[in-house]
Design a protein around this motif. Structure first.
Motif, PDB file in Angstrom:
ATOM      1  N   ARG A 122       0.887  -1.163   0.000  1.00 20.44           N
ATOM      2  CA  ARG A 122       0.000   0.000   0.000  1.00 20.44           C
ATOM      3  C   ARG A 122       0.917   1.203   0.000  1.00 20.44           C
ATOM      4  N   ILE A 123       0.812   2.012  -1.043  1.00 23.05           N
ATOM      5  CA  ILE A 123       1.670   3.186  -1.186  1.00 23.05           C
ATOM      6  C   ILE A 123       0.797   4.418  -0.984  1.00 23.05           C
ATOM      7  N   GLU A 124       1.098   5.174   0.061  1.00 26.37           N
ATOM      8  CA  GLU A 124       0.318   6.367   0.380  1.00 26.37           C
ATOM      9  C   GLU A 124       0.584   7.462  -0.651  1.00 26.37           C
ATOM     10  N   VAL A 125      -0.469   8.199  -0.992  1.00 27.05           N
ATOM     11  CA  VAL A 125      -0.358   9.300  -1.955  1.00 27.05           C
ATOM     12  C   VAL A 125      -0.967  10.543  -1.322  1.00 27.05           C
ATOM     13  N   VAL A 126      -0.145  11.571  -1.190  1.00 30.83           N
ATOM     14  CA  VAL A 126      -0.645  12.859  -0.707  1.00 30.83           C
ATOM     15  C   VAL A 126      -0.816  13.782  -1.908  1.00 30.83           C
TER      16      VAL A 126
END
Length: 171
Positions: A122-126
């Motif tokens: 799971r790669i967080e994206v801001v």
């Protein structure tokens, strides 16, 4: 011919395509459909269909967007984009930024996540103000590209062997 059919449409998929191939983005804007039986696309559809059931609402549609999955974490809305591999993180990140921009324009603050079930990632994206400005520039570039009467000439790259638009370039 129906005028609406000729009108190019920028979608999350077009944003993803533009990161790797301007010709693919032009074709997608013009609603050309990739080869349906492409095994890589079939695998992606299977992963999308079978992953993250019960996580939240799947395939939420907005004009220009079909968000794979959307849910709440605490009080924050999370937009999830399901991918079969983390190989095209740059494009997937741009796609999530596009969705976050659309939601922000509708008064919904959200964060994003790229979900790669086969890699258990799971790669967080801001979505920063700088990201928003970059997305606006990218949309303008794609609009310019889509306004051209013909697609850019094909250029062979590493993704071409797996691309569903291959018959439009190499047939």
């Amino acid at each position: 011919m129906d005028e609406e059919i000729l009108d190019p449409v920028i979608t999350g998929s077009v944003i993803l395509s533009y990161q790797s191939c301007a010709r693919q983005a032009w074709l997608a804007c013009r609603r050309f459909v990739p080869e349906h039986e492409n095994p890589y696309l079939e695998l992606g559809r299977f992963i999308h269909r079978t992953s993250y059931r019960g996580k939240g609402a799947k395939e939420v549609e907005l004009p220009g967007a079909k968000i794979d999955v959307i849910w709440k974490e605490r009080s924050v809305t999370v937009v999830g984009e399901i991918k079969k591999s983390s190989r095209s993180i740059k494009g997937a990140t741009a796609q999530v930024h596009f969705y976050l921009k659309l939601l922000k324009e509708r008064g919904i603050e959200a964060k994003g996540a790229i979900l790669v079930p086969l890699e258990h990632r799971r790669i967080e994206v801001v979505f920063t103000e700088q990201d928003e400005q970059q997305m606006e520039r990218m949309i303008a570039e794609i609009q310019q590209l889509a306004s051209q009467p013909f697609p850019p000439p094909p250029k062979w790259t590493g993704i071409c062997s797996k691309c569903g638009y291959g018959p439009f370039c190499w047939a």
